[in-house]
Each structure stands twice: as C-alpha cells, then as structure tokens.
Scaffold this active site. Structure first.
Site, PDB file in Angstrom:
ATOM      1  N   GLU A  21       0.786  -1.261   0.033  1.00 39.59           N
ATOM      2  CA  GLU A  21       0.081   0.095  -0.093  1.00 39.59           C
ATOM      3  C   GLU A  21       0.581   1.355  -0.028  1.00 39.59           C
ATOM      4  O   GLU A  21       0.832   1.961   0.952  1.00 39.59           O
ATOM      5  CB  GLU A  21      -0.871  -0.177   1.148  1.00 39.59           C
ATOM      6  N   GLU A  45      -6.226  -8.154  -0.084  1.00 37.58           N
ATOM      7  CA  GLU A  45      -6.672  -8.255   1.421  1.00 37.58           C
ATOM      8  C   GLU A  45      -8.237  -7.920   1.671  1.00 37.58           C
ATOM      9  O   GLU A  45      -8.637  -7.021   0.667  1.00 37.58           O
ATOM     10  CB  GLU A  45      -5.882  -7.017   2.134  1.00 37.58           C
TER      11      GLU A  45
HETATM   12  C1  GLA Z   1      -3.905  -2.663   5.312  1.00 33.58           C
HETATM   13  C2  GLA Z   1      -2.499  -3.409   5.399  1.00 33.58           C
HETATM   14  C3  GLA Z   1      -2.495  -4.726   6.247  1.00 33.58           C
HETATM   15  C4  GLA Z   1      -3.259  -4.553   7.701  1.00 33.58           C
HETATM   16  C5  GLA Z   1      -4.598  -3.908   7.350  1.00 33.58           C
HETATM   17  C6  GLA Z   1      -5.448  -3.868   8.407  1.00 33.58           C
HETATM   18  O1  GLA Z   1      -4.774  -3.123   4.373  1.00 33.58           O
HETATM   19  O2  GLA Z   1      -1.913  -3.574   4.218  1.00 33.58           O
HETATM   20  O3  GLA Z   1      -1.152  -5.016   6.541  1.00 33.58           O
HETATM   21  O4  GLA Z   1      -2.498  -3.505   8.252  1.00 33.58           O
HETATM   22  O5  GLA Z   1      -4.574  -2.805   6.440  1.00 33.58           O
HETATM   23  O6  GLA Z   1      -6.847  -3.394   7.902  1.00 33.58           O
END
Ligand code: GLA
Ligand code: ZN
Length: 678
Positions: A156, A314
């Site tokens: 991210e 995710e």
């Molecule tokens: C982000 C991160 C993850 C985690 C999630 C929690 O998307 O990429 O590593 O921290 O948030 O919601």
C-alpha cells in the site's frame, strides 16, 4: 478435501482463497496446526513476508531465509501456494539507525517516527540500496521455487516525503519536463501573486494549497518516484522469475503485483500498474456495511488498471481495528462481498489476516483464528467460501468480465477538482459513482478505465467530470462518437489543460462541436434547483451548468431548469446532440437519484446496452465469459432477507450442484453461480 494441484502454477486462471500469514510470529511447532486449519477452510494461497524484514535480515547482509523456505514447503505440502511480499514497507530499526535520513520527512519538516510502516523516503539512495539487497536475497532463494506463484512489491504505497532530497529531485524533474523557467512560469501563470521563478532551486514542494500547476506536477513527481522505486524492485526480481508467456498470466509464469487501495488518489495508478503484471487491491469497509452499488466501481477500477482480472489481495474477515466502530459484518455479508469481487473479475480473495498476533499494533483486527489458536466463528464463513471456490474454480478458469460501457477515470481531473471543489460537498468519486450506481442497479456491466485508453468495443462511454481535456483525449472521444458511439459528458468537463490552467475557451473546450452546446456559466448551489423535461422531473443539487445550444437544428433539449436563482431559469440543463453515427448527451445538472436513474435508463436503452439479467432490488447479477465463450452468471443477494428472482431460462446452479427452474430462491446474502441449461 479439495485438491488444488492444477491451481498452483496457474494463479491467474484459477480461483484462489487465501489469507495473509505471518509464520514468523509463531513458534514453528505451531505451523502444522495453522496449515491444517487453512486446508480445512479450503485455503489455496497464503501471502507471506511482506513485513518480515527484521526476521529475514536481522543485521546488514545477515540473511535468515531458511524459516521462510520451510514455511513455503509446509504450505505447499498442503497444496497451498505462496505469494511473497517484499518487506520494504517496514525498514528495520538497524537500517534506520545506520541511515537516519532514509526516514521520510513530514509536511512540518520532521522525520517520521520509526515503528509504524512506510516510514521511508521513497527517493533515498540508502533505502534503495537496502531494498536491492533484501529483494535480491529473497529472489535468489525463492525466484524459481515452484510454489511461489507471485510477488507483491511493498505494501500500500502511500507516504509523501517533504525532505530536501525530494525537493531537489522535484526541481530536477521540473527542469527536465519544462526545459526552461520561462515555459514553467508561463504554464503556471506565476506572475500571479509574484510567484515568478528565476532559479529552479526556488521552487518549493507544495504544502497545503498552492499554485494549481505546481500541485499537479508534484503529484506527477510522487507518481514518478514510486514508479522508479517499483522499477528498481522489478529489475532485481524479473531475471529470476519464470516469465509470463501469455497475457493474463495463463502461461504459468510468476507475476508481480502491488496491493493498491481502491480509490486512494496519492498517485496515478495507471502509470504504476503499467509496469506490473497483475493489479490487486485491499478492500475494507471499516464502520458499517458496504454499499454494493458503489463497491462494484472500486473492483471495476482495479480491473481497469490492467484491463483484465485482478486479485483482492486483502479484505476484512468480518471486522477491522482502525475504524470508528469496528463492527462485525453481518453473518454471510463477507461471503457475498467475496463473491461480488469474483463477479467483477477477481481471481483470488485473501483475508487479512490469518491469526491475531499477540503483540503489535493490530491486536484487535478481525482474523480467521483467534489469539488462542482456535477458529473464530468467522472461520466457518471462510470455510463455506472455500467450498464455493472449489466447486466452481474450473468453471470460472480463464473467464473475464465483458462490458459494453466504459466510465473514464482521470487522476489529474480528480486532483484538480479536489483542490478547488468550489462546492464543499463536491467529491469526484461520489460524482463518478452517481453515474456508476444507476448502471449497477440495472446489472449493467461497466469498465472503469483511464481517460487515456482506446475506446474500441464500447457502445456507451461516460466521462464524469472530465475536467482535463487535452487534444488526444478529445480526438479519441470524437472518433468514438463518429463511429457510432454514445458519449455522456457531464458538469466540470473540458475546463483545464495538462498544466492545470484554465482553457481559454468555454466548456466543454475542444468538444463544443461534438456536444452542440457550450456552457455559459457554472453555479455552486446552496439549495437544489428544479430541473424538468420529458424524461424526468426533479432537481439539481450542489452544481448546475447553464447550457447554450449552438446547433439549433440538431440539438435536442432534454431538460431545463425551473425557477431558481434567476440565472438558470428556463435554460437548458441536459441536451442530446447527434454527431457522425453517434450522439453526445451533455448533463449540466447533478440530478437527484431518481431522475439520474431515469436519465441513465434512457441513455443505456438508446445506446442498445444490455443488462446481465433482471433482478429484484438488492440482488446483483454479473457475468463472466470463459475463453471458450461459455457464460457464467453470478447472482448475489446483498440483503439480509431472502429474495426470489425469475430466471430467463432454466439453469444449473453450481454451488449446490442442482438444476433450477425459472424461479431462484436466494437465502439472505445468498449466492448462485449459474449456467444456462439448453
Ligand atoms: C492494510 C494493510 C494490512 C493491515 C490492514 C488492516 O490494508 O495492508 O497490512 O494493516 O490494513 O486493516
Ligand atoms: Zn524524501
């Protein structure tokens, strides 16, 4: 138990269920139990190592990769493939101690604190060197491992750095782009407020609001910085990876991706995804529940980055830990969400994360397994999904979403509008979704693509708030309409050039002839203004543009403003203009939802666009078409109540393995995967 051997080497063509797994958080004796539980849930992929730098390289050049090798093998022996993350979002303490100035600098000039994530300056040469070293060590060890099916770079991207190094690199970027200060001064109208620059070194990084031209170039510079950082990693990785032989990854090679954040606007995602093999994103709801009519747009946005299937890298296993109220999604809701992702072109759904770490910043986040190591109630929902995916993975192999409609997205337009909204409540994405939702409500598939991509094969193109209309964009749209396409232009269209300067013409700038109208004034509205015509009677809120018809014989006025501020009274609000074989609708109003639905219904039917299927309100129907031309329909009940829908034909429902007649009963949050019988 599902055997996923055929899936392992062909990641993009199979349907994967997975989770982020951090074996380094746990004693190795525990791994077999985790893996057993994963297998029982039907997981076929795990994402490892994306924050494991301090475990992989506890001191400079001292690599500890055996544990990761053992974890990959243990997973593989249960038919679970691995996606490896490069751990660069978490530069370790020893590295920061060695090179304190690799820490990013925030807007107030302070180094950001170590111990969270993305604390690096994306342009730091020391950080680059350390990145090459750790990524190189990982890929030398795992690049040819048959169980590693893909790589995710960093995590991210989001940090913006304001350090002196970034500032001088920004100045160098400007010098290369503009060639001379005279050119820069002219494009940015720097005589305004005496901003004229006589040396490149005088140019600042904008903090808060600044000259619109400067702000736009800084966004491009941030994009370029991440692109370089990403290329650096790709250059280290690619020589060691089995090449992708076919577009879409069907050739069995190893892909590289990054997990983006949907509508996040920190950089131009089209530029960044150009160098990647696969687009993926992280989807979180936070507080409350998701609105399926809008979430589809975020999936389609990600699918549009590479214009092919994507991964949901995710998503929340029920709840998060970072929102105002971290409520659990309703039972069944996450499964319906996973299916929505698949219906929009996802080839994988991965939960974040597998098990709650005992320490660290995310102790309360949703997981499949709780701190005690036992499955949470949510685990059963994931398990259901595991059964679902196993049942239809081969059916959906090599299938794609096909759309007759495209919505054009443009980061430069979005940034420019967000910096000068003119109406507090005007939001680019909300306005974009204002056009997406009426299509979604009718199950009309749409692609969300860059405003700079070819428009072949579409019947209808919608360009919401396409503020920046340069000649190449205009030419592509002109050509699309001339060949018979239907084009929708909206408020805030065609006002700016590529440098974020106003065009010295009336809106929609170079498309005035195509639209058959020009905009003589725009109004930010305190109160809704009446708008009425043959297709609807409603209001415009936030914004209204007063149109003047240029082509009196050709242009049809669809709706006019009613009594309001005096300036708008009786003037055209929505027009249709034929051009070549096609036609252009200009929408000068920000209509209420009911009127907007009527407008889009008219537009889609005139363009000959077909819905996937008719469904009751709250049920979504989507279609994926296989390479062999087979149509697979996915129906998702996003409501908490049972729904009954009529099918146009008898079908086979593949999750239950049953045949269904013309009536389909969908349980609360129920899903059906259908193919037509006969
Ligand atoms: C982000 C991160 C993850 C985690 C999630 C929690 O998307 O990429 O590593 O921290 O948030 O919601
Ligand atoms: Zn920096």
């Amino acid at each position: 138990m599902r055997e996923s051997a055929t899936c392992d080497l062909r990641p993009v063509t199979c349907l994967h269920l997975g989770a982020a797994y951090y074996p380094e958080h746990w004693p190795e004796e525990r791994w077999p139990e985790d893996i057993r539980l994963m297998r029982e849930a039907g997981l076929t992929v795990a994402r490892l190592a994306e924050f494991a730098w301090s475990t992989l390289e506890p001191a400079e050049g001292d690599f500890h990769l055996d544990w990761l090798d053992r974890a990959i093998s243990a997973l593989a022996s249960a038919s679970i493939a691995t996606v490896l993350g490069t751990p660069t979002a978490a530069p370790p303490a020893w590295l920061v101690e060695q090179h304190p100035d690799l820490l990013a600098v925030d807007e107030s000039g302070r180094h950001v604190q170590f111990g969270n994530r993305c604390h690096y300056c994306v342009n730091s040469p020391q950080f680059h060197a350390a990145t090459r070293r750790i990524v190189g060590a990982m890929v030398e060890r795992f690049g040819s491992n048959p169980h590693v099916i893909g790589w995710q770079l960093d995590n991210e991207y989001n940090r913006v750095c304001y350090c002196d190094r970034c500032r001088s690199l920004f100045q160098r970027y400007l010098a290369e782009k503009f060639g001379s200060l005279d050119a820069l001064n002219a494009h940015w109208t720097t005589r305004y407020w005496s901003q004229t620059y006589s040396a490149w070194e005088q140019i600042p990084i904008p903090i808060g609001l600044h000259n619109p031209g400067l702000m736009l170039e800084f966004k491009r510079f941030v994009t370029e910085s991440y692109r370089q950082f990403q290329r650096l990693q790709l250059d280290v990785l690619r020589p060691h990876l089995r090449p992708l032989l076919l577009v879409g990854g069907a050739g069995g090679g190893v892909w590289v991706t990054h997990n983006f954040m949907g509508w996040f606007d920190g950089f131009d995602h089209y530029a960044l995804t150009e160098d990647l093999d696969l687009a993926s994103w992280d989807w979180y709801v936070g507080t409350g529940h998701h609105d399926y009519l809008s979430s589809g747009a975020a999936h389609d946005l990600t699918r549009g980055f590479k214009r092919r299937n994507f991964w949901l890298m995710e998503t929340q296993p029920g709840s998060v830990n970072w929102s105002a109220i971290n409520n659990m999604l309703n039972k069944g809701e996450a499964r319906a969400m996973a299916w929505q992702a698949v219906a929009h072109g996802a080839d994988a759904v991965l939960y974040w994360q597998w098990r709650s770490a005992l320490g660290g910043q995310e102790q309360y986040h949703g997981t499949l397994v709780d701190p005690s190591g036992q499955p949470r109630p949510f685990y059963e929902e994931a398990q259901q999904l595991g059964r679902d995916f196993a049942a239809v993975s081969s059916l959906l192999a090599n299938s794609a979403v096909v759309s007759e409609v495209a919505l054009l997205n443009s980061y430069d337009s979005r940034w420019a509008i967000q910096w000068q909204r003119h109406h507090r409540d005007f939001d680019y994405v909300a306005h974009f979704n204002h056009y997406y939702r009426p299509l979604a409500a009718r199950n009309i598939a749409a692609d969300v693509i860059s405003a700079d991509t070819p428009l072949d094969n579409y019947k209808l193109v919608i360009a919401p708030a396409l503020l920046m209309l340069n000649e190449s964009r205009a030419a592509r749209l002109r050509d699309f309409v001339a060949r018979g396409g239907h084009l929708v232009l909206t408020i805030r269209c065609g006002m700016k050039d590529d440098y974020n300067a106003l065009l010295p013409s009336r809106q929609p700038g170079p498309l005035v002839d195509l639209a058959g109208v020009e905009i003589v004034e725009y109004y930010a509205l305190l109160d809704p203004v009446p708008v009425a015509g043959e297709w609807f009677t409603g209001t415009s809120r936030l914004w209204a543009e007063r149109l003047r018809v240029l082509d009196e014989t050709g242009t049809q006025v669809i709706a006019r403003y009613g009594e309001s501020n005096g300036w708008l009274n009786g003037h055209p609000a929505v027009t249709v203009h034929p051009h070549g074989q096609g036609r252009v609708v200009f929408v000068g109003a920000y209509l209420d939802e009911v009127s907007q639905q009527s407008l889009l219904d008219r537009i889609t039917s005139a363009a000959g666009v077909q819905p996937v299927m008719e469904t009751p309100v709250g049920v979504e129907a989507r279609r994926r078409v296989t390479a062999a031309g087979e149509e697979v329909f996915i129906a998702i009940n996003h409501e908490r109540a049972e729904q009954l829908m009529r099918l146009p034909w008898p079908a086979r429902e593949h999750l239950s393995g049953q045949s269904v007649g013309e009536e389909l009963r969908l349980a609360p949050y129920g899903v059906a995967v259908l193919t037509r019988l006969a």
